[in-house]
Motif scaffolding. Structure first.
Motif, PDB file in Angstrom:
ATOM      1  N   PRO A 162       0.837  -1.205   0.000  1.00  0.00           N
ATOM      2  CA  PRO A 162       0.000   0.000   0.000  1.00  0.00           C
ATOM      3  C   PRO A 162       0.867   1.248   0.000  1.00  0.00           C
ATOM      4  O   PRO A 162       1.976   1.261   0.550  1.00  0.00           O
ATOM      5  N   MET A 163       0.374   2.319  -0.579  1.00  0.00           N
ATOM      6  CA  MET A 163       1.189   3.514  -0.740  1.00  0.00           C
ATOM      7  C   MET A 163       1.653   4.097   0.585  1.00  0.00           C
ATOM      8  O   MET A 163       2.786   4.570   0.694  1.00  0.00           O
ATOM      9  N   GLU A 164       0.804   4.065   1.597  1.00  0.00           N
ATOM     10  CA  GLU A 164       1.196   4.698   2.850  1.00  0.00           C
ATOM     11  C   GLU A 164       2.219   3.889   3.635  1.00  0.00           C
ATOM     12  O   GLU A 164       2.877   4.421   4.528  1.00  0.00           O
ATOM     13  N   SER A 165       2.388   2.601   3.294  1.00  0.00           N
ATOM     14  CA  SER A 165       3.370   1.788   4.014  1.00  0.00           C
ATOM     15  C   SER A 165       4.510   1.293   3.127  1.00  0.00           C
ATOM     16  O   SER A 165       5.399   0.603   3.599  1.00  0.00           O
ATOM     17  N   GLY A 166       4.495   1.662   1.853  1.00  0.00           N
ATOM     18  CA  GLY A 166       5.561   1.270   0.945  1.00  0.00           C
ATOM     19  C   GLY A 166       6.800   2.138   1.113  1.00  0.00           C
ATOM     20  O   GLY A 166       6.841   3.055   1.931  1.00  0.00           O
ATOM     21  N   SER A 167       7.807   1.848   0.298  1.00  0.00           N
ATOM     22  CA  SER A 167       9.095   2.531   0.426  1.00  0.00           C
ATOM     23  C   SER A 167       9.165   3.851  -0.321  1.00  0.00           C
ATOM     24  O   SER A 167      10.109   4.614  -0.131  1.00  0.00           O
ATOM     25  N   LEU A 168       8.204   4.123  -1.189  1.00  0.00           N
ATOM     26  CA  LEU A 168       8.212   5.377  -1.945  1.00  0.00           C
ATOM     27  C   LEU A 168       7.548   6.473  -1.130  1.00  0.00           C
ATOM     28  O   LEU A 168       6.432   6.286  -0.627  1.00  0.00           O
ATOM     29  N   ASP A 169       8.219   7.615  -1.016  1.00  0.00           N
ATOM     30  CA  ASP A 169       7.719   8.723  -0.207  1.00  0.00           C
ATOM     31  C   ASP A 169       6.783   9.587  -1.056  1.00  0.00           C
ATOM     32  O   ASP A 169       7.179  10.623  -1.594  1.00  0.00           O
ATOM     33  N   TYR A 170       5.525   9.156  -1.156  1.00  0.00           N
ATOM     34  CA  TYR A 170       4.570   9.915  -1.951  1.00  0.00           C
ATOM     35  C   TYR A 170       4.118  11.194  -1.256  1.00  0.00           C
ATOM     36  O   TYR A 170       3.658  12.125  -1.919  1.00  0.00           O
ATOM     37  N   ARG A 171       4.225  11.280   0.045  1.00  0.00           N
ATOM     38  CA  ARG A 171       3.886  12.541   0.725  1.00  0.00           C
ATOM     39  C   ARG A 171       4.752  13.664   0.171  1.00  0.00           C
ATOM     40  O   ARG A 171       4.256  14.730  -0.218  1.00  0.00           O
ATOM     41  N   SER A 172       6.040  13.414   0.114  1.00  0.00           N
ATOM     42  CA  SER A 172       6.948  14.435  -0.427  1.00  0.00           C
ATOM     43  C   SER A 172       6.780  14.593  -1.926  1.00  0.00           C
ATOM     44  O   SER A 172       6.781  15.715  -2.455  1.00  0.00           O
ATOM     45  N   ALA A 173       6.612  13.471  -2.645  1.00  0.00           N
ATOM     46  CA  ALA A 173       6.537  13.530  -4.104  1.00  0.00           C
ATOM     47  C   ALA A 173       5.307  14.304  -4.571  1.00  0.00           C
ATOM     48  O   ALA A 173       5.396  15.133  -5.485  1.00  0.00           O
ATOM     49  N   ILE A 174       4.163  14.049  -3.962  1.00  0.00           N
ATOM     50  CA  ILE A 174       2.934  14.735  -4.375  1.00  0.00           C
ATOM     51  C   ILE A 174       2.996  16.216  -4.015  1.00  0.00           C
ATOM     52  O   ILE A 174       2.608  17.081  -4.804  1.00  0.00           O
ATOM     53  N   THR A 175       3.502  16.513  -2.817  1.00  0.00           N
ATOM     54  CA  THR A 175       3.631  17.920  -2.416  1.00  0.00           C
ATOM     55  C   THR A 175       4.530  18.681  -3.375  1.00  0.00           C
ATOM     56  O   THR A 175       4.197  19.789  -3.818  1.00  0.00           O
ATOM     57  N   THR A 176       5.665  18.085  -3.714  1.00  0.00           N
ATOM     58  CA  THR A 176       6.589  18.748  -4.634  1.00  0.00           C
ATOM     59  C   THR A 176       5.982  18.889  -6.013  1.00  0.00           C
ATOM     60  O   THR A 176       6.076  19.948  -6.653  1.00  0.00           O
ATOM     61  N   ALA A 177       5.345  17.835  -6.506  1.00  0.00           N
ATOM     62  CA  ALA A 177       4.771  17.875  -7.852  1.00  0.00           C
ATOM     63  C   ALA A 177       3.728  18.977  -7.974  1.00  0.00           C
ATOM     64  O   ALA A 177       3.713  19.740  -8.956  1.00  0.00           O
TER      65      ALA A 177
END
Length: 318
Positions: free
Chosen positions: A252-267
């Protein structure tokens, strides 16, 4: 179809139809059952993934039935993803190009504003024998000048067709294709040179590989200014450099290794304003994708400053 990107509540987040079996010839009753499950999981937008149904291969009556069924369940069709139909496939490139044009026409008929095309090819026999297909090598694009020129010409042709229909074309990043790296992806978009052709920075496709990959946050930031659609999914990735071991499994995205919190905010800070599409492989892919959608919506709220505003409002008006 226009979308509202001013708030997290209205931002379109689509469910991929990847979790469902191929149902091209199944008819409206089966399509209704599948799409109803998407709605039941709390999603309001759908990506008509062509591993499920191929809109470009439906006759007019069936295409009308598909559109009516999507409307009946209350979903918004925000995209069609045409996968493993590379227009530069050495064997089927011309056939795939014709299919891609039909897919654009079908998108227009269905009111779909984005069509995602990739350069990845069908799975090879060894990839079909393993649990996770990305653990076996797939087909790879040649990187010579002739291949780049062919890709540019054919994808520009699709982009020009799409422009006459008011549709955006999004190019899905995928390993070992011309758009398997950020440099390659940006180069191809620039070579095509059309305002309605951008990137689908599906970086999960690369991050799951059992080999070295580009830095996720750097890659997503570089892609954001030209991204016009975004397939998102995550993996738990582990690297043991001393033993030369790299593994990755879906998460799942919230527990995986990719930091989507930072990626989405930056994008979003760099101007990304386009639909997301949530994906997941393995197990109950739809349920995980639905939870991914909830997570993405929260991260959009963070990126837009809604989380901070809500706390401040509670402070001022307890």
């Amino acid at each position: 179809m226009t979308h509202d990107y001013s708030s997290s509540a209205n931002w379109p987040i689509a469910a991929a139809m990847l979790p469902f079996a191929a149902s091209h010839d199944a008819g409206a009753d089966v399509w209704l059952d599948h799409l109803a499950q998407v709605v039941f999981e709390g999603l309001d937008c759908v990506d008509i993934t062509d591993s499920w149904v191929r809109p470009g291969d439906l006759d007019q009556a069936a295409l009308t039935d598909l559109g009516a069924t999507i409307a009946q369940v209350g979903l918004r069709p925000v995209a069609i993803s045409a996968i493993r139909r590379s227009v530069i496939d050495p064997v089927d490139g011309k056939v795939n190009l014709a299919y891609s044009h039909r897919t654009l026409d079908a998108a227009a008929a269905l009111g779909v504003p984005v069509v995602s095309f990739g350069l990845h090819r069908p799975l090879l026999p060894d990839q079909k024998k393993v649990q996770w297909f990305w653990t076996e090598p797939g087909a790879a694009d040649e990187q010579d000048a002739a291949t780049w020129a062919l890709a540019t010409a054919r994808l520009r042709e699709l982009g020009e067709h799409a422009a006459t229909l008011g549709i955006d074309v999004s190019l899905e990043m995928y390993e070992d294709t011309l758009i398997g790296t950020v440099d390659g992806a940006l180069r191809l978009v620039e070579s095509i040179g059309l305002d309605n052709v951008g990137l689908n920075p599906d970086l999960g496709n690369m991050y799951r590989l059992h080999r070295d990959v580009e830095d996720f946050l750097d890659a997503s930031a570089r892609c954001a200014p030209v991204a016009n659609y975004w397939h998102v999914k995550s993996y738990s990735r582990d690297e043991d450099r001393a033993r030369g071991l790299i593994t990755a499994v879906p998460a799942p995205m919230e527990s995986g290794s990719l930091d989507y919190r930072s990626a989405i905010t930056t994008a979003i800070s760099l101007g990304f304003a386009a639909p997301f599409c949530v994906e997941h492989y393995g197990g109950d892919g739809l349920s995980v994708a639905a939870r991914n959608a909830e997570y993405v919506r929260r991260m959009i709220a963070v990126a837009l400053g809604e989380a901070t505003a809500a706390v401040r409002e509670r402070t001022v008006n307890p």
